[in-house]
Design a protein around this motif. Structure first.
Motif, PDB file in Angstrom:
ATOM      1  N   ALA C  21       5.052 -25.200  49.588  1.00  0.00           N
ATOM      2  CA  ALA C  21       5.529 -26.568  49.402  1.00  0.00           C
ATOM      3  C   ALA C  21       4.434 -27.462  48.848  1.00  0.00           C
ATOM      4  O   ALA C  21       4.630 -28.201  47.884  1.00  0.00           O
ATOM      5  N   VAL C  22       3.247 -27.366  49.440  1.00  0.00           N
ATOM      6  CA  VAL C  22       2.137 -28.239  49.015  1.00  0.00           C
ATOM      7  C   VAL C  22       1.746 -27.942  47.573  1.00  0.00           C
ATOM      8  O   VAL C  22       1.580 -28.849  46.753  1.00  0.00           O
ATOM      9  N   HIS C  35       6.570 -23.861  39.846  1.00  0.00           N
ATOM     10  CA  HIS C  35       7.725 -23.065  40.277  1.00  0.00           C
ATOM     11  C   HIS C  35       7.303 -21.647  40.616  1.00  0.00           C
ATOM     12  O   HIS C  35       7.600 -21.121  41.691  1.00  0.00           O
ATOM     13  N   LEU C  36       6.551 -21.046  39.686  1.00  0.00           N
ATOM     14  CA  LEU C  36       6.120 -19.664  39.895  1.00  0.00           C
ATOM     15  C   LEU C  36       5.254 -19.554  41.145  1.00  0.00           C
ATOM     16  O   LEU C  36       5.463 -18.673  41.995  1.00  0.00           O
ATOM     17  N   ALA C  37       4.308 -20.494  41.277  1.00  0.00           N
ATOM     18  CA  ALA C  37       3.395 -20.439  42.423  1.00  0.00           C
ATOM     19  C   ALA C  37       4.171 -20.572  43.724  1.00  0.00           C
ATOM     20  O   ALA C  37       3.951 -19.811  44.690  1.00  0.00           O
ATOM     21  N   ALA C  38       5.131 -21.507  43.745  1.00  0.00           N
ATOM     22  CA  ALA C  38       5.890 -21.726  44.979  1.00  0.00           C
ATOM     23  C   ALA C  38       6.682 -20.482  45.355  1.00  0.00           C
ATOM     24  O   ALA C  38       6.704 -20.070  46.520  1.00  0.00           O
ATOM     25  N   VAL C 110      12.926 -17.113  40.609  1.00  0.00           N
ATOM     26  CA  VAL C 110      11.951 -17.230  39.516  1.00  0.00           C
ATOM     27  C   VAL C 110      12.657 -17.360  38.171  1.00  0.00           C
ATOM     28  O   VAL C 110      12.495 -18.361  37.471  1.00  0.00           O
ATOM     29  N   PRO C 111      13.523 -16.387  37.790  1.00  0.00           N
ATOM     30  CA  PRO C 111      14.238 -16.600  36.519  1.00  0.00           C
ATOM     31  C   PRO C 111      15.411 -17.573  36.649  1.00  0.00           C
ATOM     32  O   PRO C 111      15.768 -18.242  35.697  1.00  0.00           O
ATOM     33  N   ALA C 127       9.495 -27.299  46.697  1.00  0.00           N
ATOM     34  CA  ALA C 127       8.828 -27.698  47.932  1.00  0.00           C
ATOM     35  C   ALA C 127       9.841 -27.854  49.056  1.00  0.00           C
ATOM     36  O   ALA C 127       9.639 -27.358  50.177  1.00  0.00           O
ATOM     37  N   LEU C 128      10.978 -28.504  48.760  1.00  0.00           N
ATOM     38  CA  LEU C 128      12.003 -28.703  49.790  1.00  0.00           C
ATOM     39  C   LEU C 128      12.562 -27.364  50.252  1.00  0.00           C
ATOM     40  O   LEU C 128      12.798 -27.151  51.444  1.00  0.00           O
TER      41      LEU C 128
END
Lengths: 330, 218, 695
Positions: C21-22, C35-38, C110-111, C127-128
Motif C-alpha cells: 500500500a505504501v 501497480h507492478l510493485a504493489a 497485473v495485466p 493501495a486500497l
C-alpha cells in the motif's frame, strides 16, 4: 485386488448386455401395438454400423462435441461398475456410495448437455435446456430416496445397503440375523422409494412419459435433440453410453429392491455365474416393466413433468417418513 | 497541583466568556488562543508530574501537539482565511452582548447543579474542575448558536473541543494517549476542510452568513 | 521455510501488504511501476501468509494428549493498544484460503488493471486493495473483539471504495451506495451485539469470553443480532440485496476477492461467535441458521439460473453457496446443542470445507469473467458465444471452474457437497423425528440447488463459450494474457487437488474427518478444540457409520474407460476421417448466430415452472402492416425479484414517508436550528442527570 474383481465383473456384464433392455423395451412396445417390431439385438447392429461410418462434425463445434461421447460413455460404465451385481461381493468390499453413483452420472450429463449447445443449433440448445431442467427436477426425489435407503441401511454406501436389504443388517422383523437370506421383510417399507426410483429412471433415461425416444419431430425431442449433431463413432458412443446408463439404473433397482437370489447356496465359480445370470434376468424383467409402462402411458406435456417429479419426491419422502415414524432402522 | 489546575480551568471559562462578549473576529481568535495556551500549560504541568512519577512521556507529547496545533497553527490559519474573505461590515450576533452573557451564566449554573448531583463520588476539587470544563462546552455550543458568520462558528467548534478535552483531562487524569492524538488529528482535518468551505461559501453567496444556506433546502 | 515460525511469517505477511500500500502511494507519479510493485509485494505477502498458515497447521502436536485450549497460539499484540492477534486451526484455515486467493488475484491484476494506468488513479486503488486484504487477514486472526470490529469495518469501507472504482457509471455508484448502506447496517448490528456481550461480561477478549455469564434474554438478543450481522455480510436471503449488485459492479479482481473470501468472514464469524465463543447452547440457533441457509440456497440458485449477466449469475450463485455453507453450520450448531458432537463435527467440517473450496472455484470463475470482460468488454451472455475457439485456454479453465461449482467429480466442490450431504444424512438418522424431517427437506433442497447450479453453469458456459459468436467483439476476442491464465489455473488446480484428496484437507485443517477410513468417523483430530459438551445432553443418538469417499480411483477409472473407449471405437471401426459440415439446418441455409438458443431461452422453461418465484411477463410486439409478415418483431420478457418487491419496497416506501414527515417537522434546514438541537440535547442531558440523581 479382489476388491476390484466385482466392479470389473459388473462393468463387463454391462458392456455385454446393456443394449439388450433397449431392444426388449422396443419389442414390448411393438407387440402391444400389434407390430412385429425390430429384432431384439437391433441396437448391437446399430452400434456396429455407426462405428463404420465417417463422423460428420459441425464447423461451428469445438472439442467439446468430440469429447462428450467419451465422457458420457465413461461415466455410464463407471456407474455400472458401482452397482453390485451380487451379494457375494460383500466380503471383498463393495466400493462407492449412492450419492457418488448419481454424481458420476451427473458428470456425464453435464458434458452431454454442453455438446448439445456446441454446434450452435437451436434444436440442440432446446434439448439441452429441457434436459437441464428435467434432471434438476428429479434430483430431489433421487436424493431423498437415497436418504430413505440410508435410514434403513444406516449408511449411504452400496455395501451397507446391500447388506441391509439382503437381511444381513440385523433386520428387526427376522427371527435371527446374520445369515444371508436374500430377503429382508422390513424392506417392504421401501416400496414407495422403489416407485420413486422408477420415476427417476424414466426421467433419467428419457422415456415416456417424460421424453419420447422414438420421436422424429425435433420440437418434442429432449435427448435426441441434444445428440442431433453427432454421427459415426461419436453417436455410437453416445447411444452405447445411454444404454449403459439405463443398465446402471435398472441394475440399481434390481440390486437394492429385488434382493432375491435362489442360488446363494451354490458355492464356487458356478454359483457366482448363476447369481450373476439371475441378476441379469432381474434387470431384463424390470426392463419389461418399463416397456409396459411406456406402452401404457402417453408423453406428458413438458410443463407437466414437474408434477411427475413432485410425485416422485413425495413418494421418496413418504418412504423416509415411514422410517421416521416406525423407526424401523433404529 | 490541584490549585493550579483549578486556577487554569477557571481562566479557561473566563476565556470562553471573553469569546461570547467579543464583537470582532480577531478577538474571538485571541480568546481561543488564550484558552488553548491555558490548556497546554495544564497538560504540560500534568505531563511533567507524570514523567517524574512513571517516566511515561505521553502527556508531554500531547502538550507539544497542542501548542503546535491550537496555539500556533490553527489561529494563524483562521487569521489568513479571514483575510482572504472580502471585508464587509455585517451584523454578526443574534442578540445584544449582555443578554448573551447572561444566558451563558444560566448555563454554567445548570452545569453546577448537575455536577453537584454527583455527590460524594468525586472530590470537591474534581467536581469544580468538571463544572468549569463542561461549562466551556456548553458556552461553546451557545456561542456557535449565537453567531452567523462561518469563521465565528469554526471558533465555536474549536472551543467546544477545548472543553471536551479539558473534561476528559479532569474526569480521568488524561485519556489514553492514542485517543488524544486521534482527536487532535481529527481537529486538524476539520479546520482544513472548514477553511476551504468558508472560502467556497464566500464565493457562492458573497457573504459568510450561514443563514443564507437555508435557501439550499430542498 | 522452517527457519521461522508461523508467528514471524504472519507479521512478515502483514508488513508486506502494508508495504504494498505504501509503495503504491509513494510511486504514484509512475502508475505502471506503482501497480507492478504493489501487486508483486501483495504476492509476496500472500506467499508469507501461506507459509504462516501452513506452518501452523503442520506444527507438531503438543506432547500432552490433552486438547489444546481454543485460540491457543498468540501471534502477537498490536503495539500500544493491547489488541491481541491469535491463530488457531479455524483462523489458519481461513488465512490459508485468503492467502492462496490473494496470490492468484494479485497475479491476475497485473495485466488486468494495466489498461487503467494513467487513466485512473491506479496507485490509490492498489493501495486500497492491499489494505483490504490486510483488514481481512486481521478479521480472521483478531483475538480481541475491538480489533475484530475495527478490522471488520475497515474491510467493509475499503471494499466500498474498490467497488466504485469505475465511478463514472451510474449503476456502479448506485450499487456501491446500496452496498455501503447494508455494510454499515451489518456493522451496527455487530457493534450492538459486541457491546451487549461486553455489558454482561466486562471483557473484550475473545479468549476469556464466558457465555455462561450472559443472561438468557441478552443471549437471545446477541444471537439474533449476530445472525443478522453475519447474514448481511454473507448475503443470506433476505439480506442479500446488495450482493448481486455490488459484486458485478466491482472490477473482476475485486469481485473475486469479495466473493471468494470476504463473504467467508461471515462464515468465520458465525463459527467463531456462535459455536466457539458461545458454545451453541440452544438448538434453535442452528435451526434458524439452517432455515436461512436453505432459503438462500434455493432463491440464490433460482436467480442465478435466470440471470443473463455473467457476473450477476456468479454473484447469485455465491448466495446459493453461502446458503449451503450456512446449512452445514446450522446443522452443526443444532447437533452440538443436542449433544451429538460427531454429527456436529462432520457438519461444521463440511461447511468449512465447502467455504474453503468455494474461495478457490468462485475466485477462479470471477477472474474468468474478468478475463472475458477484459477481452470483449462485455458481460452479457446474450452478446458472447464462441469463446471456446477464440479463447481456448481460458475456456478450459472456466469449464473446470464450472464443473467444480456444479459439484461434479473430481473437483473439490463435489467433495464438500458430498460431505454436506453425509452430514445431513447423519443428522437425519441420529436426530429426533422433527429434526429428521427438516433434514430430509434439506437433502432435497441440496439436491435441487446442486442440479440447478449445474444448469446455471451449463448456461454460462454453453451460451457464453460455445456456439457461434453473437457479436463482433466476441468473434474478435483474443486469448487472455498468460498471467491471467496462470492465476485462474492456480485456483482451478487447487480446487481439483482438494477434490482428489479431500482427506488431506481434513487432516491438514485439523477439523478431522478421515475420508479414507470407511465406516468410521475419525473425529479425534482436534475437534475438541471447538466442542466441549456436557454429557447431560440428551436428544440425539450417536451417529451411524457413514459411507467413505475416495475420489482418486473413481477418476482413474473414468479416465481409463474414456481413453479405452476412444481407442476401441477406432480399432473396431477402422480409420474414419472426420468430415466437417455446417450445423443441421432443416435444409434451409446455414443457421446464423441469432438462430441459436439464447441465454434467456435456456432458462425460460425454468422461469415458467417456478413462476411463483419470478412472476414473469412477456410481450410480443409486431410492427408492419400484415399480421403474418411483420417487418420487425420485438419480444421482451421480464421477471420480478419477490424479496425486493414484497419486503424491501414497502420498507423503503415506509421509511421515505416517515422521513418526509420528519423532514418537514424537524429538518428546518436552518443551521442555527440544528445548533439549537445540540444545545437542547446537552441541556436535556444535564437535566435528566439532575432529575435522575434527585429522584
Amino acid at each position: 485386488m479382489r476388491a476390484l474383481l466385482h466392479p470389473a465383473l459388473a462393468a463387463l456384464l454391462a458392456l455385454l448386455l446393456s443394449p439388450l433392455p433397449t431392444g426388449l423395451i422396443r419389442k414390448v412396445k411393438a407387440l402391444v401395438q400389434k407390430r412385429r417390431g425390430a429384432p431384439l439385438l437391433q441396437l448391437y447392429r446399430d452400434l456396429r454400423k455407426l462405428l463404420r461410418k465417417d463422423p460428420v462434425v459441425s464447423t461451428t463445434s469445438s472439442w467439446v462435441l468430440r469429447a462428450a461421447p467419451a465422457v458420457v460413455f465413461a461415466t455410464s460404465l463407471v456407474a455400472c461398475s458401482l452397482v453390485p451385481v451380487t451379494v457375494r461381493a460383500l466380503p471383498d468390499g463393495v466400493p462407492g456410495d449412492l450419492f457418488l453413483f448419481f454424481f458420476v452420472l451427473a458428470l456425464g450429463r453435464f458434458f452431454l448437455v454442453l455438446s448439445g449447445m456446441d454446434a450452435g443449433s437451436s434444436f440442440g440448445g432446446m434439448g439441452s435446456s429441457r434436459e437441464a431442467l428435467i434432471s434438476a427436477l428429479v434430483e430431489p426425489a433421487a436424493f431423498t430416496g437415497i436418504l430413505a435407503i440410508a435410514a434403513y441401511a444406516r449408511s449411504t454406501s452400496f455395501a451397507a445397503a446391500l447388506a441391509a436389504l439382503n437381511g444381513l443388517g440385523g433386520d428387526p422383523l427376522l427371527p435371527q440375523a446374520g445369515a444371508p437370506t436374500g430377503w429382508a421383510p422390513s424392506a417392504l417399507f421401501l416400496l414407495p422409494v422403489f416407485l420413486a426410483f422408477v420415476l427417476v429412471l424414466v426421467a433419467e433415461t428419457s422415456r415416456i412419459p417424460v421424453d419420447d425416444p422414438a420421436t422424429h419431430l425435433e420440437l418434442t425431442m429432449v435427448h435426441e435433440a441434444m445428440i442431433l449433431e453427432d454421427s459415426g463413432r461419436h453417436l455410437a458412443l453416445l447411444e452405447y453410453g445411454a444404454a449403459l446408463k439405463q443398465w446402471a439404473l435398472l441394475g440399481l433397482l434390481a440390486s437394492l429392491f429385488l434382493p432375491f437370489d435362489p442360488f446363494l447356496g451354490v458355492a464356487g465359480a458356478a454359483g457366482l455365474a448363476l447369481s450373476v445370470a439371475f441378476f441379469a434376468a432381474k434387470v431384463l424383467l424390470l426392463s419389461l416393466l418399463v416397456g409396459v409402462l411406456e406402452a401404457a402411458t402417453v408423453k406428458l406435456r413438458f410443463f407437466s413433468v414437474p408434477n411427475l417429479a413432485a410425485l416422485a419426491f413425495v413418494l421418496a419422502l413418504v418412504g423416509f417418513l415411514q422410517y421416521a415414524v416406525t423407526g424401523i432402522g433404529r | 497541583m490541584e490549585t493550579l489546575g483549578l486556577a487554569l480551568a477557571s481562566l479557561q471559562l473566563l476565556a470562553a466568556f471573553w469569546l461570547v462578549a467579543g464583537k470582532r473576529m480577531h478577538s474571538h481568535i485571541s480568546a481561543f488562543r488564550a484558552q488553548a495556551v491555558l490548556l497546554a500549560v495544564n497538560v504540560g504541568a500534568l505531563g511533567v508530574r507524570e514523567v517524574l512519577a512513571t517516566g511515561r512521556p505521553d502527556l508531554l507529547v500531547v502538550c507539544a501537539a497542542l501548542v503546535a496545533l491550537k496555539v500556533v497553527y490553527i489561529p494563524r490559519k483562521l487569521h489568513r482565511t479571514y483575510a482572504a474573505i472580502e471585508y464587509r461590515i455585517e451584523k454578526d450576533f443574534l442578540a445584544n452582548i449582555p443578554t448573551l452573557v447572561l444566558a451563558c451564566v444560566a448555563l454554567v449554573l445548570l452545569v453546577y447543579a448537575a455536577v453537584s448531583g454527583l455527590g460524594a463520588s468525586v472530590s470537591a476539587t474534581r467536581a469544580l474542575l468538571l463544572v468549569e470544563a463542561l461549562s466551556v462546552v456548553l458556552v461553546g455550543v451557545f456561542f456557535l448558536l449565537s453567531r452567523r458568520k462561518a469563521i465565528g462558528q469554526i471558533v465555536g467548534l474549536l472551543v467546544i473541543e477545548n472543553g471536551l478535552f479539558a473534561t476528559g483531562l479532569y474526569a480521568s487524569d488524561g485519556m489514553p494517549f492514542i485517543v488524544d492524538l486521534g482527536i487532535l488529528l481529527d481537529l486538524l482535518t476539520a479546520v482544513l476542510v472548514l477553511g476551504v468551505l468558508v472560502l467556497h461559501i464566500d464565493d457562492a453567496f458573497e457573504t459568510t452568513d450561514t443563514d443564507r444556506l437555508d435557501g439550499l433546502k430542498g | 521455510m522452517g527457519f521461522l515460525g508461523y508467528g514471524p511469517w504472519f507479521w512478515i505477511s502483514l508488513s508486506l501488504y502494508a508495504a504494498a500500500a505504501v509503495l503504491a502511494l509513494a510511486l504514484s507519479a509512475r502508475p505502471r511501476a506503482a501497480h507492478l510493485a504493489a501487486q508483486v509485494l501483495s504476492m509476496a505477502g500472500a506467499a508469507a501468509g501461506v507459509a504462516s498458515s501452513l506452518l501452523f497447521l503442520l506444527r507438531a502436536p503438543s506432547p500432552s494428549s490433552l486438547p489444546e485450549p481454543p485460540l491457543a497460539a498468540l501471534v502477537g499484540t498490536v503495539p500500544l493498544l493491547g489488541l491481541t492477534v491469535v491463530l488457531d486451526s479455524l483462523s489458519a484455515v481461513f488465512l490459508l484460503a485468503l492467502s492462496v486467493l490473494v496470490l492468484a488475484v494479485s497475479l491476475f491484476s497485473v495485466p488486468y488493471l494495466a489498461p487503467y494506468a494513467g487513466k485512473r488513479n491506479l496507485p490509490v486503488f492498489d493501495a486500497l486493495a492491499a489494505l483490504f486484504v490486510l483488514a481481512m487477514a486481521l478479521v480472521f486472526t483478531a483475538g480481541h473483539l475491538v480489533l475484530f470490529l475495527v478490522a471488520w469495518e475497515a474491510m467493509a469501507f475499503l471494499s466500498y471504495f474498490l467497488v466504485v472504482f469505475e465511478s463514472e457509471k451510474e449503476d456502479t455508484v448506485a450499487a456501491g451506495t446500496l452496498y455501503l448502506v447494508m455494510a454499515i447496517l451489518g456493522g451496527a448490528l455487530l457493534l450492538a451485539a459486541i457491546l451487549l456481550v461486553f455489558s454482561a461480561t466486562g471483557s473484550f477478549s475473545m479468549r476469556d469470553f464466558d457465555a455462561a455469564h450472559l443472561p438468557p434474554a441478552t443471549r437471545t438478543a446477541v444471537v439474533l443480532l449476530l445472525v443478522a450481522a453475519f447474514g448481511v455480510k454473507a448475503g443470506v436471503v433476505p439480506l442479500h440485496v446488495w450482493l448481486p449488485r455490488a459484486h458485478p459492479a466491482a472490477p473482476g479482481n475485486v469481485s473475486a476477492l469479495m466473493s471468494g473470501i470476504m463473504l467467508k468472514t461471515a462464515v468465520y464469524g458465525l463459527l467463531r461467535f456462535l459455536l466457539h465463543m458461545m458454545g451453541a447452547q440452544e438448538a434453535w440457533w442452528g435451526i434458524l441458521v439452517l432455515a436461512l441457509g436453505l432459503l438462500s440456497a434455493v432463491v440464490g440458485v433460482a436467480h442465478a439460473f435466470v440471470e443473463n449477466d455473467l457476473k450477476r449469475l456468479l454473484a447469485y450463485s455465491s448466495i446459493e453457496n453461502m446458503g449451503l455453507i450456512w446449512t452445514g453450520i446450522g446443522l452443526g450448531l443444532t447437533a452440538s446443542a443436542l449433544g451429538s458432537p460427531a454429527v456436529a463435527a462432520l457438519a461444521v467440517f463440511a461447511a468449512v470445507f465447502h467455504a474453503f473450496n468455494h474461495a478457490f472455484f468462485k475466485g477462479g470463475l470471477f477472474l474468468g469473467a474478468g478475463a472475458v470482460h477484459h477481452a470483449t468488454h462485455m458481460r452479457d451472455l446474450g452478446s458472447l458465444g464462441g469463446l471456446v475457439r477464440t479463447m481456448p485456454g481460458l475456456s478450459v479453465l472456466f469449464l473446470g471452474g464450472s464443473l467444480a461449482i456444479s459439484a461434479l467429480p473430481p473437483f473439490g466442490g463435489f467433495a464438500s457437497e458430498w460431505t454436506t450431504l453425509q452430514a445431513l444424512v447423519a443428522g437425519a438418522l441420529a436426530g429426533p423425528p422433527a429434526l429428521s424431517v427438516l433434514l430430509a427437506v434439506a437433502v432435497a433442497v441440496l439436491a435441487l440447488s446442486g442440479a440447478l447450479a449445474a444448469a446455471a453453469y451449463l448456461k454460462a458456459f454453453g451460451v457464453g463459450f460455445l456456439g457461434k459468436p453473437r457479436t463482433p467483439a466476441a468473434a474478435h476476442a483474443t486469448e487472455a494474457p498468460l498471467a491471467m491464465r496462470l492465476a485462474i489455473g492456480l485456483l482451478v488446480a487447487a480446487s481439483l487437488a482438494l477434490g482428489l484428496a479431500p482427506g488431506v484437507f481434513a487432516r491438514l485443517s485439523g477439523l478431522g474427518t478421515d475420508f479414507s477410513a470407511r465406516g468410521a468417523l475419525g473425529l479425534q483430530l482436534g475437534w475438541d478444540v471447538y466442542f466441549e459438551y456436557s454429557p447431560t445432553h440428551e436428544g440425539m443418538a450417536p451417529p451411524p457409520p457413514l459411507a467413505g469417499l475416495d475420489p482418486l480411483p473413481v477418476l482413474a477409472a473414468l479416465a481409463a474407460v474414456a481413453l479405452a473407449a476412444v481407442l476401441a471405437v477406432r480399432v473396431i471401426g477402422g480409420k474414419r476421417p472426420v468430415r466437417r459440415y455446417s450445423t443441421w439446418d432443416c435444409g434451409y441455409g446455414e443457421p446464423d448466430a441469432r438462430m441459436q438458443f439464447s441465454a434467456s431461452g435456456f432458462s425460460k422453461a425454468f422461469l415458467i415452472v417456478f413462476r411463483f418465484l419470478f412472476r414473469p411477463t412477456r410481450e410480443l410486439k409486431a410492427e408492419g402492416e400484415h399480421v403474418y409478415h411483420p417487418e420487425s418483431l420485438a419480444y421482451t420478457t421480464t421477471h420480478e425479484p419477490l424479496v425486493e418487491k414484497y419486503l424491501y419496497d414497502p420498507l423503503v416506501a415506509f421509511v421515505h414517508r416517515l422521513s418526509d414527515r420528519a423532514r418537514q417537522a424537524v429538518q428546518t434546514g436552518s443551521l442555527r436550528g440544528y445548533l439549537a438541537y445540540v444545545l437542547g440535547a446537552l441541556v436535556a442531558g444535564l437535566l435528566y442527570f439532575l432529575l435522575a440523581k434527585g429522584g
